[in-house]
Write an enzyme that holds these catalytic residues in place. Sequence first.
Site, PDB file in Angstrom:
ATOM      1  N   ASP A 135       0.838  -1.230  -0.036  1.00 10.62           N
ATOM      2  CA  ASP A 135       0.050  -0.128  -0.043  1.00 10.62           C
ATOM      3  C   ASP A 135       0.969   1.308  -0.112  1.00 10.62           C
ATOM      4  O   ASP A 135       2.053   1.488   0.691  1.00 10.62           O
ATOM      5  CB  ASP A 135      -1.106   0.000   1.282  1.00 10.62           C
ATOM      6  CG  ASP A 135      -1.909   0.742   1.333  1.00 10.62           C
ATOM      7  OD1 ASP A 135      -2.655   1.137   0.559  1.00 10.62           O
ATOM      8  OD2 ASP A 135      -1.909   1.816   2.239  1.00 10.62           O
ATOM      9  N   GLU A 150       2.081  -0.362  -4.749  1.00 12.61           N
ATOM     10  CA  GLU A 150       1.238   1.074  -5.050  1.00 12.61           C
ATOM     11  C   GLU A 150       1.886   2.058  -5.337  1.00 12.61           C
ATOM     12  O   GLU A 150       2.325   2.856  -4.191  1.00 12.61           O
ATOM     13  CB  GLU A 150      -0.015   0.946  -4.251  1.00 12.61           C
ATOM     14  CG  GLU A 150      -1.091   1.782  -4.703  1.00 12.61           C
ATOM     15  CD  GLU A 150      -1.868   2.594  -3.639  1.00 12.61           C
ATOM     16  OE1 GLU A 150      -2.826   3.020  -3.848  1.00 12.61           O
ATOM     17  OE2 GLU A 150      -1.615   2.622  -2.477  1.00 12.61           O
TER      18      GLU A 150
HETATM   19  C1  NOJ Z   1      -4.223   3.358  -0.837  1.00 10.55           C
HETATM   20  C2  NOJ Z   1      -5.365   2.289  -0.605  1.00 10.55           C
HETATM   21  O1  NOJ Z   1      -5.672   1.736  -1.735  1.00 10.55           O
HETATM   22  C3  NOJ Z   1      -6.690   3.199  -0.112  1.00 10.55           C
HETATM   23  O2  NOJ Z   1      -7.636   2.403  -0.099  1.00 10.55           O
HETATM   24  C4  NOJ Z   1      -6.442   3.588   1.325  1.00 10.55           C
HETATM   25  O3  NOJ Z   1      -7.108   4.353   1.775  1.00 10.55           O
HETATM   26  C5  NOJ Z   1      -5.061   4.328   1.382  1.00 10.55           C
HETATM   27  N1  NOJ Z   1      -3.890   3.854   0.708  1.00 10.55           N
HETATM   28  C6  NOJ Z   1      -4.735   4.321   2.762  1.00 10.55           C
HETATM   29  O4  NOJ Z   1      -3.892   3.319   3.247  1.00 10.55           O
END
Ligand code: NOJ
Length: 536
Positions: free
Chosen positions: A200, A263
Amino acid sequence: MSNWWKHGIVYQVYPRSFQDADGDGVGDLAGITDRLPYLADLGVDAVWISPIYPSPMADFGYDVADYTGVHELFGTMDDADHLIESAHDLGLKVILDYVVNHSSHQHPWFKESRSSRDSPKRDWYFWKDPGADGGPPTNWVSRFGGGSAWEFDEQTGQYYLHTYLAEQPDLNWGNADLRRAMLDVLRFWMDRGVDGFRVDVAYRAMVAPQWRDNPPNPDWKEGMDPYRKLQETYTKNLPDAHVVGRMLRDVVDEYDDRVLIGEVTLPVDRLMAFYGKNADEYHLPFNFNLIHSDWTAESVRAHVDAYEHHVPTTGWPNYVLGNHDQHRFASRVGPAQARVGHMLLLTLRGTPTIYYGDELGMPDGRIPPEMVQDPWELKTPGLGLGRDPARTPMQWSTATHAGFCPPDAEPWLPVGPGADVINVEVQQQETSSMLSLTKRLIALRRENPALHAGSYRSFDTPEGVFAYARQSPEDATDRFLITLNFTAETQTWTLPDGLYGTVEASARYGRRDDTVQGILALRPNDGLLIRIEHSP
Ligand code: NOJ
């Protein structure tokens, strides 16, 4: 090494919304396990499951209170083991979410850290004295809502950093004990058989930040996401993120054949750095370019060509059309173009990720104000930032609640529009449905090295058409031409001289076996996957 993640397809499951087996209106691990045969039959190779860990759910699991547990809403550790084993029995890999940047404020680490300035875990998070004016130490703003990214703690008289909600304090990767604990989390899950992680906000992890104010964003206007008022000079894409990326990769490399997906929401040139200077960071830094591109043939071609140009020879490309943070692809481009988009996704060079339900063309759900769940929408109502519409229950059948949960249960978000036809049961019976198209494209991708491993070359075409060829690295006769019409009008394109081929799939009409040569008339919103039989 099999490199399954290069040739395979990833399918993202949002666990709250896939299948509710225990009847509480929220999806669970047993539900996912029940549906694994569907995924195996669809032909995907890996299932990535958004967070399943204990969490107060302030950000629906992206606020982790125990990295090595399972939330009771989703089941037990036995359920997780059973899911992993069942997936492996079906030849499917399992990828878990790894929330690297922050934990929950309810994590015992943070509770301990917060308890006193002398706590042995004080330094596991970022604690700072108030700034000179007595306020927050920097002007940094929270990603959700644009308020301060600092929360004052009365008890110890300091602020802690939270890039997201106050319930999501940032982890300090500069602390060796925190690092050890977080890296052991990866080992814990890999020892249980997990095949990889989606990390993430991989581009946000911090080791030794500079505590300096971010400059204002001159392009910000009223009505835009308030968080964008500032540029993010000191808060994202710091060299630190690469330090952390390498640490994670070292641990993942202790095990055979695992994958590390990052990500990373950055423009293409900066995205590339996340493969690592020595190919020692992420196997797949997520490529969101198709999400950010205008949906025209010209813009999409430009994005794909630029991306192809930048991907290092030691790296492997990947593409994403949708996820749990974006409006549904079918709502962004319309149902007709959603089919064209999936032909694109499944025929480009690089690992595709499919978001659950997108294979059916599920549109955004309609969420009445009193049912809003997403903290982002609650903090910035009406700006269109809310993510609930993309998180509605998977549509399995024509049964009550689209078969997501038992009839007497109430799903946590309402079932989306059109579920009477946009569902697995109905679409499985129709050879021209979007599901049948997706399945056919996946099967063709699996069967033909040109499509899962071949080269990519785009062509100059008339406006509205994007065309490219894929060719097998080993067999020059294994070649495909993909021609996509991004418009609602017929487009014609003169095929390269002497090219003769057979249509293996049409985005609009499903399976076809016409032959093509000479002038190709591409019907409105259609795309053709053409096996090249002959080309000079
Ligand atoms: C990215 C995630 O995909 C999202 O859903 C989340 O709210 C934020 N990161 C914080 O973890």
